[in-house]
Design an enzyme around this catalytic site. Structure first.
Site, PDB file in Angstrom:
ATOM      1  CD  GLU A  39      -4.202  -5.939   3.679  1.00  0.00           C
ATOM      2  OE1 GLU A  39      -2.812  -6.037   3.370  1.00  0.00           O
ATOM      3  OE2 GLU A  39      -4.502  -5.051   4.278  1.00  0.00           O
ATOM      4  CD  GLU A  45      -3.191  -1.025   1.952  1.00  0.00           C
ATOM      5  OE1 GLU A  45      -3.061  -0.299   2.912  1.00  0.00           O
ATOM      6  OE2 GLU A  45      -4.018  -1.751   1.836  1.00  0.00           O
TER       7      GLU A  45
END
Length: 544
Positions: free
Chosen positions: A389, A285
């Site tokens: 995820e 991320e």
């Protein structure tokens, strides 16, 4: 399922998904068969298969929020031999429902369906094939290991077996953070000595030895074919522009090679502990670095800087190492960044050649269209898409963070998996495989939910509807399965596969408050008639 003749019930008892009656049938190895209705409205011949499955031990937390309780001596599971290939003319049907069914199995005969009241006909075309499936799995964070270690050894074994065992979910993927994440009890990397460009002080943390490696090894014992992939949340702070593990910081250009060496050292260390890493991503991320006041461990990238690092540092360094078979995944961030971020990286042809696929997270999916996945695939059809995820309870307004037995959160999972499968993903990977009843521990109090919740005080754990949503896929859609064509509707979502064993596996979700009469129409086989319970997850299997 109730078999109807006209508007009245046929003179038989509905035992197909009654858990107490099913248990009785299993104990006595009875087989129940129904004669077809005299009126040719809906023909289904159903019978229960005798078996040695352990049924769910339910616990209701109110308003139908049901979990299945596992402890040192008991956990619900399916037999190791299940499913066998169905006999010709029959199919298997597994159901989990909001009312409390959990992978309840029935077997039925295919037959001609002539029901004027049929709500939906779903058409299957096994000749139209799409992506090949890699698998399903979850992440082994420090918090996961802490919670597992707080259980007795026998209960620990039950938990890992529930995911990776042949009687459990049969997970085939596992994600390993490179050093710490927010789901650790402290921020750390593997070399926190400033200026150590030779990485002489590189070493795994005690957390690796206590909370990750032991349970990864257990997963390997249960499934030797499990594939591990990894991501770093941040480089050591001294390699970054802001000298912090979080915040608005980027990898310094003069440390590009040092950081590539750091990743290889991680691979060396894990290999020396018996764990080969199949793939590494370019970092978890990176967009979080741009979020003001975000405390998550993170390191920012732009498409240009990332392409440079992969093409000239990470790619060549991996290729020249003993880990030259380890793959590189790009992005590892939200769908909102597709396809522009990936396309920009792939403008660098050298970087593109080193990258095998795009890793995607689900947290902005409600704001974006799955068409972004199609555009990403169509732009680079030689590169796969892997969802790496997902978790519920992560939103600022999500409360409680852990909602024990929440069906709506299980519904979020299964609808997401169906959507990703239907838009080119080769797998779907959960976040923490086990957390405590608060959704932690987490060093920045970023608590979330998990498919399995550990109650260490009672030496037990709870399987939530999210667990079964994943199991409806992972148990039956093995590696090497190929997605095939199937239609669906707004209320009945569907995806389908042909497995390496030449079975057709169909996964359906009835997203309606009412039961649905449906027909699965495969022109190579007789029709399959089903009455899907309200709010139910369904997996149907038959020989191709």
């Amino acid at each position: 399922m109730c078999i109807k003749c006209g508007d009245s019930l046929h003179d038989t008892i509905d035992v197909s998904h009654d858990s107490n009656y099913t248990k009785s049938l299993r104990r006595t190895s009875s087989i129940i068969m129904w004669d077809k209705c005299k009126a040719p409205l809906l023909l289904v011949i159903l019978f229960i298969v005798a078996g040695d499955a352990n049924d769910c031990v339910p616990r209701n937390f109110g308003q139908g929020s049901i979990v299945c309780v596992c402890n040192a001596t008991y956990c619900d599971e399916l037999p190791d031999s299940n499913p066998k290939v169905p006999e010709n003319g029959t199919f298997y049907w597994y159901v989990s429902s909001k009312e409390g069914l959990r992978l309840s199995m029935s077997q039925a005969r295919m037959g001609s369906c002539q029901n004027s009241n049929t709500d939906t006909v779903l058409h299957i075309d096994t000749s139209r094939k799409y992506q090949t499936i890699l698998g399903f799995g979850g992440a082994f964070t420090d918090s996961v290991g802490i919670n597992i270690k707080n259980l007795s050894e026998a209960t620990q074994d039950q938990l890992i077996r529930a995911y990776y065992g042949s009687t459990g979910s049969r997970y085939s993927l596992a994600r390993i953070p490179i050093a710490g994440t927010d789901f650790s009890t402290r921020p750390y990397t593997y070399d926190d000595v400033a200026g150590d460009v030779s990485l002489q002080n590189f070493s795994l943390a005690q957390e690796d030895y206590d909370y990750k490696i032991p349970y990864l090894r257990k997963a390997i014992e249960l499934n030797p074919d499990v594939k591990f992939f990894s991501a770093a949340w941040s480089a050591p702070p001294w390699m970054k522009t802001n000298d912090r593990i979080n915040g608005f910081g980027f990898l310094r250009k003069d440390y590009y090679q040092v950081y590539a060496n750091y990743i290889v050292k991680f691979l060396d260390a894990y290999k020396s502990n018996g764990i080969d890493v199949w793939a590494v991503s370019t970092g978890n991320e990176p967009l979080n670095a741009y979020v003001p006041f975000d405390r998550l461990n993170t390191m920012g990238w732009t498409p240009d800087t990332l392409a440079d690092w992969v093409a000239n540092y990470a790619g060549p360094t991996l290729a020249a190492s003993t880990h030259n078979g380890t793959q590189i995944l790009v992005l590892d961030d939200q769908r909102i960044e597709l396809p522009w971020f990936v396309n920009k990286v792939f403008e660098d042809k050298t970087a593109k050649n080193y990258i095998v696929g795009t890793a995607v997270h689900w947290y902005t999916d409600s704001f974006t269209s799955p068409i972004l996945l199609d555009l990403t695939h169509n732009g680079s059809p030689d590169k796969f898409i892997l969802m790496t995820e997902a978790c519920t309870g992560a939103g600022a307004l999500d409360y409680p963070k852990v909602s024990l037995g929440s069906w709506s959160r299980g519904q979020e999972y299964i609808l997401s998996i169906i959507q990703y499968m239907n838009h080119w993903a080769i797998g779907w990977v959960d976040w923490n495989i086990a957390l405590d009843t608060t959704g932690g521990p987490n060093w920045i109090q970023n608590y979330v939910d998990s498919p399995i919740i550990v109650n260490a005080d009672a030496d037990e754990f709870y399987k939530q509807p999210m667990y079964y949503a994943l199991k409806h896929f992972s148990r039956f859609v093995g590696r090497g399965s190929i997605r095939i064509s199937i239609t669906d509707t707004n209320s009945v979502k569907a995806t389908a596969f042909v497995t390496p064993s030449d079975e057709v596996v169909v996964v359906l979700y009835n997203n309606d408050t009412q039961k649905k009469n449906i027909v699965l129409n495969d022109p190579k086989r007789n029709p399959i008639c089903l009455e899907l319970p309200a709010y139910s997850m369904n997996t149907i299997i038959y020989a191709q």
